[in-house]
Design an enzyme around this catalytic site. Sequence first.
Site, PDB file in Angstrom:
ATOM      1  N   LEU A 104      -3.834   7.307   2.712  1.00 38.55           N
ATOM      2  CA  LEU A 104      -5.209   7.041   2.964  1.00 38.55           C
ATOM      3  C   LEU A 104      -6.020   8.064   3.799  1.00 38.55           C
ATOM      4  O   LEU A 104      -5.254   8.477   4.614  1.00 38.55           O
ATOM      5  CB  LEU A 104      -5.304   5.545   3.415  1.00 38.55           C
ATOM      6  CG  LEU A 104      -4.638   4.562   2.754  1.00 38.55           C
ATOM      7  CD1 LEU A 104      -5.074   3.203   3.512  1.00 38.55           C
ATOM      8  CD2 LEU A 104      -5.145   4.293   1.370  1.00 38.55           C
ATOM      9  N   GLY A 149       0.083   5.812   1.986  1.00 40.13           N
ATOM     10  CA  GLY A 149      -0.546   5.250   0.847  1.00 40.13           C
ATOM     11  C   GLY A 149       0.023   6.202  -0.500  1.00 40.13           C
ATOM     12  O   GLY A 149       0.002   5.847  -1.893  1.00 40.13           O
ATOM     13  N   ASN A 173       5.040   5.145   6.668  1.00 38.19           N
ATOM     14  CA  ASN A 173       4.821   5.575   7.929  1.00 38.19           C
ATOM     15  C   ASN A 173       3.862   4.916   8.823  1.00 38.19           C
ATOM     16  O   ASN A 173       3.782   5.497   9.892  1.00 38.19           O
ATOM     17  CB  ASN A 173       4.936   7.068   8.050  1.00 38.19           C
ATOM     18  CG  ASN A 173       3.385   7.667   7.566  1.00 38.19           C
ATOM     19  OD1 ASN A 173       2.858   7.120   6.852  1.00 38.19           O
ATOM     20  ND2 ASN A 173       3.185   8.838   8.117  1.00 38.19           N
ATOM     21  N   GLU A 174       3.387   3.952   8.268  1.00 38.32           N
ATOM     22  CA  GLU A 174       2.107   3.412   9.029  1.00 38.32           C
ATOM     23  C   GLU A 174       2.296   3.199  10.399  1.00 38.32           C
ATOM     24  O   GLU A 174       1.748   3.230  11.186  1.00 38.32           O
ATOM     25  CB  GLU A 174       1.849   2.057   8.359  1.00 38.32           C
ATOM     26  CG  GLU A 174       0.915   2.202   7.084  1.00 38.32           C
ATOM     27  CD  GLU A 174       1.714   2.646   6.003  1.00 38.32           C
ATOM     28  OE1 GLU A 174       2.801   2.664   5.911  1.00 38.32           O
ATOM     29  OE2 GLU A 174       1.027   2.754   4.836  1.00 38.32           O
TER      30      GLU A 174
END
Length: 298
Positions: A104, A149, A173-174
């Site tokens: 994202l 994303g 990896n958020e």
Amino acid sequence: MAALALLRGSAPARLLSGCVRSALTGASWKDSGSRRHFSNDKILVELDEATGVALMKMKNPPVNSLSLDFLTEFSIGLEKLEMDRGCRGVILTSAVPKIFSAGLDITEMCGKSAEHYAAFWRAVQEMWLKLYGSNMVTIAAVNGSSPAGGCLMAMCCDYRIMVDNPKYAIGLNETQLGIVAPFWFKDTMTNLVGHRVTEQSLQLGQMYPAPEALRVGLVDQLVPEDKILSTASSVMTQWLSVPDHARQITKSMMRKQTIDKLVSQREADIKNFVGFVTKDSIQKSLQIYMEKLKQRKQ
Ligand code: CO8
């Protein structure tokens, strides 16, 4: 509802995307021999009429980040293929060297209005509903790094081939950004690699270099860079040798529950995202992460 549409042989996301449908007038097909092409600002598509296979290349330099514009163009392109009776399969890859997709677009989640965040998140959902719920055979040719994303997009496909290069990494990896992957990112990963690997990966925000990604089942096959598209074509031929209706019903059976879960909670999920991303602490985390990216570059 989405998966029911898939069962009936129509594109599920079509039922879910009035806004995207109205924008479908955009790019039109151009013929060259047995191949048809269309492109918009962000994607290039070539459909081979003889095989029914489309090559879809993401082209949003420098890193194919998933901005609102990109996501809208992507969904339009995929919808166009889904509605085309001549198209049975899509190979998704990147036209940007060394990057499949950076995930994202973080700038879409920083310093914007609540309305913007809501529109952005709806577009992220739309992309997922279309790709995960596609009737077509979808193969990701992961020709570069693919965090967050970008990893989600690859995981939505039926099969993943990655370039055999340990410098390329893939994963959700958020948590490294101080944010939390939503339940449908988690569900997509769990369906692919199982609960234990997902639990560990999500908590650590783990990025897997290509060989590790193969080991945990995040990708299905590694190949040299110059073989990725030819391998994707061979795999596609194998998948397309199965009768469409039987394969599609089976795909729907496997994915329906996961898709329905988001469809039934779509508005609440948007509200949750907006509430989360507008928090001062989350804005701060994202800004610090962007600064780190820029410093790393310097
Ligand atoms: N969004 C926006 N800009 C980005 C992004 C991104 N995701 N990634 C990189 N950029 C920018 C960089 O800041 C840099 O900008 P500039 O040229 O202005 O300095 C430019 O792109 C090039 O970046 P790099 O120099 O880092 O390029 P490299 O080729 O060295 O590396 C990588 C490419 C590996 C992709 C690297 O840029 C990277 O790791 N990027 C970060 C990727 C990332 O962490 N993405 C996570 C996004 S969050 C997400 O997808 C899901 C969130 C869902 C939960 C939401 C709940 C709140």
